[in-house]
Scaffold this motif. Structure first.
Motif, mmCIF file in Angstrom:
data_model
loop_
_atom_site.group_PDB
_atom_site.id
_atom_site.type_symbol
_atom_site.label_atom_id
_atom_site.label_comp_id
_atom_site.label_asym_id
_atom_site.label_seq_id
_atom_site.Cartn_x
_atom_site.Cartn_y
_atom_site.Cartn_z
ATOM 1 N N THR A 143 1.038 -1.463 -0.320
ATOM 2 C CA THR A 143 -0.315 -0.077 -0.164
ATOM 3 C C THR A 143 1.055 1.313 -0.145
ATOM 4 O O THR A 143 1.054 2.219 -0.859
ATOM 5 N N VAL A 144 2.152 1.181 0.717
ATOM 6 C CA VAL A 144 2.487 2.392 0.824
ATOM 7 C C VAL A 144 3.755 2.739 -0.331
ATOM 8 O O VAL A 144 3.691 4.081 -1.093
ATOM 9 N N THR A 145 4.044 1.132 -1.063
ATOM 10 C CA THR A 145 4.500 1.282 -2.074
ATOM 11 C C THR A 145 4.416 2.161 -3.022
ATOM 12 O O THR A 145 4.630 3.282 -3.794
ATOM 13 N N LYS A 146 2.889 1.914 -3.866
ATOM 14 C CA LYS A 146 2.003 2.610 -4.415
ATOM 15 C C LYS A 146 1.325 3.497 -4.240
ATOM 16 O O LYS A 146 1.285 4.659 -5.393
ATOM 17 N N GLY A 147 1.651 4.052 -2.539
ATOM 18 C CA GLY A 147 1.477 5.164 -2.301
ATOM 19 C C GLY A 147 2.474 6.347 -2.396
ATOM 20 O O GLY A 147 2.647 7.398 -1.834
ATOM 21 N N CYS A 154 13.193 1.680 1.934
ATOM 22 C CA CYS A 154 14.283 1.453 2.526
ATOM 23 C C CYS A 154 13.946 -0.132 3.214
ATOM 24 O O CYS A 154 14.789 -1.107 2.610
ATOM 25 N N PHE A 155 12.639 -0.925 3.529
ATOM 26 C CA PHE A 155 12.386 -2.058 3.197
ATOM 27 C C PHE A 155 12.886 -2.932 1.645
ATOM 28 O O PHE A 155 12.632 -3.747 1.869
ATOM 29 N N ASN A 156 11.556 -1.812 0.674
ATOM 30 C CA ASN A 156 12.562 -2.693 -0.265
ATOM 31 C C ASN A 156 13.459 -3.183 -1.225
ATOM 32 O O ASN A 156 14.033 -3.440 -1.908
ATOM 33 N N PHE A 157 14.884 -1.418 -0.672
ATOM 34 C CA PHE A 157 15.744 -2.000 -0.588
ATOM 35 C C PHE A 157 16.629 -2.995 -0.132
ATOM 36 O O PHE A 157 17.668 -3.529 -0.570
ATOM 37 N N GLU A 158 16.140 -3.022 1.153
ATOM 38 C CA GLU A 158 17.060 -3.945 2.143
ATOM 39 C C GLU A 158 16.779 -5.641 1.281
ATOM 40 O O GLU A 158 17.339 -6.247 0.987
ATOM 41 N N LEU A 159 15.004 -5.843 1.099
ATOM 42 C CA LEU A 159 14.863 -6.749 0.299
ATOM 43 C C LEU A 159 15.435 -7.103 -0.859
ATOM 44 O O LEU A 159 15.955 -8.167 -0.990
ATOM 45 N N ASN A 160 15.917 -6.165 -2.411
ATOM 46 C CA ASN A 160 16.218 -6.258 -2.971
ATOM 47 C C ASN A 160 17.725 -6.692 -3.032
ATOM 48 O O ASN A 160 18.363 -7.835 -3.645
ATOM 49 N N LEU A 161 18.634 -6.186 -1.075
ATOM 50 C CA LEU A 161 20.079 -6.929 -1.635
ATOM 51 C C LEU A 161 20.274 -7.912 -0.797
ATOM 52 O O LEU A 161 20.779 -8.425 -1.490
ATOM 53 N N HIS A 162 19.095 -8.471 -0.073
ATOM 54 C CA HIS A 162 18.689 -10.277 0.720
ATOM 55 C C HIS A 162 19.074 -11.170 -1.107
ATOM 56 O O HIS A 162 19.428 -11.815 -0.540
ATOM 57 N N LYS A 163 18.174 -10.782 -1.806
ATOM 58 C CA LYS A 163 17.414 -11.436 -2.678
ATOM 59 C C LYS A 163 18.825 -11.195 -4.046
ATOM 60 O O LYS A 163 19.223 -12.268 -4.437
ATOM 61 N N GLN A 164 19.828 -10.291 -4.122
ATOM 62 C CA GLN A 164 20.538 -10.307 -4.425
ATOM 63 C C GLN A 164 21.822 -10.755 -4.779
ATOM 64 O O GLN A 164 22.227 -11.891 -5.653
ATOM 65 N N ILE A 165 22.264 -10.649 -2.981
ATOM 66 C CA ILE A 165 22.784 -12.106 -2.491
ATOM 67 C C ILE A 165 22.506 -12.921 -2.476
ATOM 68 O O ILE A 165 23.869 -14.186 -2.729
ATOM 69 N N PHE A 182 14.539 -5.656 8.042
ATOM 70 C CA PHE A 182 13.810 -5.108 7.558
ATOM 71 C C PHE A 182 13.271 -4.615 9.000
ATOM 72 O O PHE A 182 11.470 -4.476 9.038
ATOM 73 N N TYR A 183 13.743 -4.143 10.186
ATOM 74 C CA TYR A 183 13.206 -3.687 10.973
ATOM 75 C C TYR A 183 11.617 -2.405 11.078
ATOM 76 O O TYR A 183 11.023 -2.058 11.378
ATOM 77 N N SER A 210 21.297 0.094 -5.678
ATOM 78 C CA SER A 210 20.713 -0.262 -4.838
ATOM 79 C C SER A 210 20.190 1.433 -4.127
ATOM 80 O O SER A 210 18.684 1.237 -4.221
ATOM 81 N N HIS A 211 20.828 1.165 -3.405
ATOM 82 C CA HIS A 211 20.555 2.531 -2.593
ATOM 83 C C HIS A 211 19.976 3.425 -3.834
ATOM 84 O O HIS A 211 18.782 4.236 -2.836
#
Length: 607
Positions: free
Chosen positions: A283-287, A467-478, A525-526, A492-493
């Motif tokens: 919801t926030v990302t769409k916003g 930041c949540f999306n950024f962090e998720l991208n890092l986890h997936k890429q690593i 993801f805090y 990515s940042h």
């Protein structure tokens, strides 16, 4: 923002200035790191774990008999009360926050932490065994009147059991956490806190330089931001290895436990519903269109054709009085007093006892935090830079402190609260202080203050989800590539920050190295808890504005501690966080504030 009327709970407003200290008084805990009481307390904790283990490790009657389980849980609770928040480690960790270069403290942690880990490992069997009982037996325990006081605890144990490993494996996981995570994060934090920036002949700690950026004219702040980023880039080689190491360690942990997504362990650990939290993120990302509108308006208010990263948190005018800590303290006290004198009492007690560390200094970590728990004094760390923002920071951290103190009301088992609930109280108390700040401002300054308040919400909600999306991208890429270079992490940042800010901001390659300073991405993801808490707090504050008697609802959620899930705690005070519509409504209220700011700016010919 609508001004809240006074309430009968605040008939006595304290206005006298209390005596206070501006540095932590660690003698509240121990005389120094050589105090023999540290070793005595460590031994007490070790004995408490061993006594419980000796009593129940070879017993199985509590796995089938409700009375036996009740007795075991009483003993577990007594042990928990003895162990508390581990005074020795609480003392050492907090001292290191303000003395990061103190090698003696680091060495002491290195000696004591493994001992406590080993001691706590002695009781791992208890929850592992409980988690293995049949569904039928679980249902019996959950509906037993005898176990009524422990129903929610048992529920969380049963729900988390599917991710448990064997007892031997759990011990290994616990023991490896320090070399696989803590030592990496602590090591880079130590390197980072040792950095200094020289600007206009003044040598500043990295924390002081970062906090000063928003107070400077455009040219100077952009120059200082570049210097900060250059400094971070110079140490990013360490951050690169740190991030790759701890993210790879998390990947291993998640695969061993069977977590489906990189964020699953955190959301379940915070006792939230994963589906509801991911609905919040979506919801926030769409916003992000809302945050983009804000930054477009911000550029106009600053009379700049485009923004740079240094401009992200800057104010739009000189409301800024140089607010000393004494003034910030008084404004905060006045705001809290409107809602309830007991909030003021907690604040006064903490400043008088030396439980707030105020000013930045070399070797001290940047940012601000509150930390407390059973058997330890609640501590607040600040890095005060004289500005109205400092009032908000003090009120925010004191909101955490008040929540921490009130959450000690339930029985020992529940005298804490999950991280996702934490940001509700902090933001609520910020609102109280903000109204006091408004009283000190002219009409034009109030426009500036409204901008700053909206900016806080943009950062707390939209930036944290970016930041949540950024962090998720890092986890997936690593996980896909094996590792990422510092350049890839920096890129990515910038990509994810651009997504919520929009094209009005022109990012430099150097801006990406802010990742090295962003401690939150080490806390997996805090950040979602900020957006979650801010939107709930906004709804709760509106209830308080509509009827001051609703302060009782605020008290109710803080005093609930960990007696229920976050969703149930908020349902109990009339807020349903399980539906995306709730978060959509919160975002719309922020958008309405942006429209109001634009309207006032046009009326006063600021744009």
């Amino acid at each position: 923002m609508k001004k809240s009327p006074s309430t009968n709970r605040s008939t006595t407003t304290k206005t006298s200035k209390p005596d206070y200290k501006t540095e932590w008084d660690f003698t509240l805990l121990y005389k120094n790191e050589k105090d023999p009481n540290i070793e005595a307390d460590i031994q007490t904790i070790e004995r408490a774990f061993k006594t419980f283990a000796d009593t129940y490790a070879k017993k199985d009657d509590y796995l089938s008999d409700e009375q036996a389980l009740y007795t075991a849980l009483l003993d577990l609770e007594k042990m928990t009360e003895t162990v508390g928040s581990s005074r020795p480690m609480f003392y050492l960790y907090n001292r290191l926050s303000v003395e990061s270069q103190n090698s003696a403290l680091t060495a002491k942690v290195g000696l004591l932490e493994p001992r406590l880990t080993k001691a706590s490992n002695l009781i791992l069997f208890f929850e592992i065994k409980l988690g293995k009982i049949s569904k039928e037996q679980q249902k019996k325990f959950l509906t037993s009147p005898v176990l009524n006081d422990y129903t929610y605890y048992l529920q969380t144990v049963f729900e988390g059991a599917r991710y448990n490993l064997t007892e031997a494996e759990e011990k290994i996981m616990s023991l490896k956490n320090r070399p696989a995570f803590d030592m990496w994060v602590d090591g880079f934090a130590k390197v980072r806190s040792a950095q200094t920036v020289t600007f206009k002949g003044k040598v500043m700690s990295l924390a002081e330089a970062t906090n000063s950026i928003g107070q400077l004219p455009t040219k100077d702040r952009r120059k200082l931001q570049d210097l900060v980023n250059e400094t971070l880039k110079n140490v990013s080689y360490f951050a690169e290895h740190e991030i790759n190491a701890i993210y790879t360690n998390k990947k291993i942990n998640d695969e061993l436990r069977g977590y489906e997504h990189p964020y699953s362990a955190t959301i379940k650990g915070y006792q939230n519903d994963e589906k509801a939290i991911m609905a919040l993120v979506d919801t926030v990302t769409k916003g992000f269109t809302i945050s983009k509108k804000f930054y477009k308006l911000k550029a106009k208010l600053l009379k700049l054709p485009s923004l740079e990263y240094a401009d992200r948190g800057v104010g739009i005018g000189k409301t800024e009085k140089k607010v000393s800590f004494d003034e910030a303290l008084q404004l905060t006290r006045q705001g809290f007093a409107r809602a309830g004198t007991r909030y003021v009492d907690i604040l006064d007690s903490m400043v008088k006892n030396g439980q707030i560390d105020v000013h930045p200094k070399k070797g001290k970590e940047g940012g601000a935090y509150c930390w407390g728990g059973s058997n330890v004094p609640t501590l607040v760390m600040l890095n005060h830079v004289p500005s109205t923002d400092a009032v908000m920071t003090l009120a925010h951290e004191m909101g955490h402190a008040i929540h921490t103190e009130l959450s000690k009301k339930p029985r020992t088992m529940y005298q804490h609260y999950t991280t996702s609930v934490a940001e509700v109280a902090s933001t609520f108390f910020e609102n109280l202080a903000f109204e006091e700040v408004l009283k000190t401002l002219s009409d034009k300054e109030k426009i500036v203050a409204l901008h700053d308040r909206i900016q806080d919400y943009i950062s707390t909600v939209f930036r944290q989800i970016a930041c949540f999306n950024f962090e998720l991208n890092l986890h997936k890429q690593i996980r896909e590539k094996g590792s990422l270079s510092k350049e890839e992490i920096a890129q990515s940042h910038n990509k994810h920050m651009q997504q919520y800010i929009g094209p009005v901001m022109k990012f430099k390659e150097l801006d990406g190295y802010m990742f090295a300073q962003w401690s939150h991405i080490r806390r997996y993801f805090y950040v979602y808890s900020y957006a979650y808490g801010a939107l709930i707090s906004r709804a709760l504050y509106k209830k308080y504005q509509d009827d001051p008697k609703n302060i009782e609802k605020v008290d109710a959620f803080m005093e609930a501690g960990a007696t229920m899930s976050p969703e149930d705690i908020f349902k109990s005070v009339g807020i349903d966080t399980t539906k995306p519509a709730f978060f959509e409504e919160g975002l719309k209220s922020i958008e309405d504030d942006i429209k109001e700011l634009e309207k006032l700016a046009k009326k006063n010919k600021l744009i």
